[in-house]
Design an enzyme around this catalytic site. Structure first.
Site, PDB file in Angstrom:
ATOM      1  N   LYS A  44       2.349  10.831 -22.903  1.00  0.00           N
ATOM      2  CA  LYS A  44       1.263  10.232 -22.504  1.00  0.00           C
ATOM      3  C   LYS A  44       2.176   8.723 -22.610  1.00  0.00           C
ATOM      4  O   LYS A  44       2.778   7.714 -21.644  1.00  0.00           O
ATOM      5  CB  LYS A  44       0.062   9.434 -22.928  1.00  0.00           C
ATOM      6  CG  LYS A  44      -0.656   8.984 -22.392  1.00  0.00           C
ATOM      7  CD  LYS A  44      -1.784   8.469 -23.415  1.00  0.00           C
ATOM      8  CE  LYS A  44      -1.205   7.297 -24.417  1.00  0.00           C
ATOM      9  NZ  LYS A  44      -2.626   7.046 -25.213  1.00  0.00           N
TER      10      LYS A  44
ATOM     11  N   ASP B  26      -4.727   8.326 -21.255  1.00  0.00           N
ATOM     12  CA  ASP B  26      -6.173   8.582 -22.031  1.00  0.00           C
ATOM     13  C   ASP B  26      -7.529   8.432 -22.191  1.00  0.00           C
ATOM     14  O   ASP B  26      -7.523   9.049 -21.282  1.00  0.00           O
ATOM     15  CB  ASP B  26      -5.649   6.876 -22.353  1.00  0.00           C
ATOM     16  CG  ASP B  26      -6.374   5.697 -21.947  1.00  0.00           C
ATOM     17  OD1 ASP B  26      -6.820   6.090 -20.837  1.00  0.00           O
ATOM     18  OD2 ASP B  26      -6.896   5.096 -22.740  1.00  0.00           O
TER      19      ASP B  26
END
Ligand code: SF4
Length: 255
Positions: free
Chosen positions: A120, A138
């Protein structure tokens, strides 16, 4: 969601916010990388508060290494997991000095090889610092993609792979910012604000949340119905234990 609906979904988010970007403050790719590492399980606002004075004096990996782990720990002690994060930031800064000439690398593999940098974080840096069409998933993006039916998936990797497949041009570069901001401010975790949502008719989530004034009215009506039914049938276990006005029902939603 059909292809035309996906296009319309992003067209409307883009119309509402033509230039979306991260809310993390930074002035170069290195500071952005550090801020994203620090933001794991913390809010962007809390990271910005800690990083403003830090970034005023630390702009390069060398400066961070010279600053040292103890001072860094102290500077970020208001952020969750600050011990581990301080260790990682010093280690990643040293790795940037040792292997990348003090620059932030531009490939996913090189980024993910740095301490404290996962997929991420790499996606956010590649997208925001270098303009790549990556899709950082997320908690907000994961929720919005599943709730709306845009890109449902059981894991963040599944959702990312679906976004990769379905998001059309010209929205690919900014898609993840739109999804994060939509999840953070409109499609909130506990109570999505459907009544003011620009994609309400495209979203498969049912039932939709009513506007606040209608929720108050409808919860008042339900309380009145319960009270009148209790009067007709006499006291019951439920009525005697739960006074009117202390309803445990969930917020009302549109059908
Ligand atoms: S309609 Fe409601 S659930 Fe659907 S995207 Fe909008 S805020 Fe989220």
């Amino acid at each position: 969601m059909k292809r035309e609906q996906v296009f319309e979904f992003f067209r409307r988010l883009a119309e509402a916010n033509p230039s979306p970007t991260t809310e993390l403050e930074s002035s170069n790719p290195y500071q952005l990388l550090v801020a994203v590492v620090l933001s794991a399980q913390a809010t962007d606002a809390s990271v910005n508060i800690a990083c403003r004075p830090l970034f005023a004096r630390i702009k390069t990996p060398q400066q961070m290494v010279d600053f040292g782990e103890d001072d860094l720990r102290d500077a970020i002690k208001t952020i969750g997991l600050f011990n581990t994060k301080a260790k990682n930031v010093i280690a990643l800064s040293q790795a940037l000095m040792d292997h990348h000439g003090g620059e932030v690398p531009r490939t996913r593999e090189q980024l993910q090889a740095l301490p404290g940098v996962g997929r991420k974080t790499a996606n956010v840096v590649l997208n925001t610092a270098f303009g790549e069409e990556t899709f950082a998933v997320d908690t907000h993006v994961f929720r919005v993609c599943n709730r709306t039916g845009l890109a449902p998936g059981k894991t963040v990797d599944e959702v990312e792979a679906k976004l990769e497949r379905i998001v059309p041009q010209p929205f690919r570069r900014d898609a993840h910012h739109w999804l994060i901001l939509h999840g953070r401010y409109t499609c909130k975790a506990r109570l999505p604000e459907c009544w003011r949502c620009p994609v309400i008719d495209l979203c498969r989530y049912r039932p939709k949340t009513l506007p606040p004034e209608e929720r108050i009215k409808s919860s008042g009506a339900r309380t009145a119905i319960r009270a009148s039914s209790a009067t007709r049938t006499g006291p019951s276990r439920t009525a005697s234990r739960r006074p009117a006005g202390r309803s445990r029902s969930r917020p009302s939603r549109l059908p």
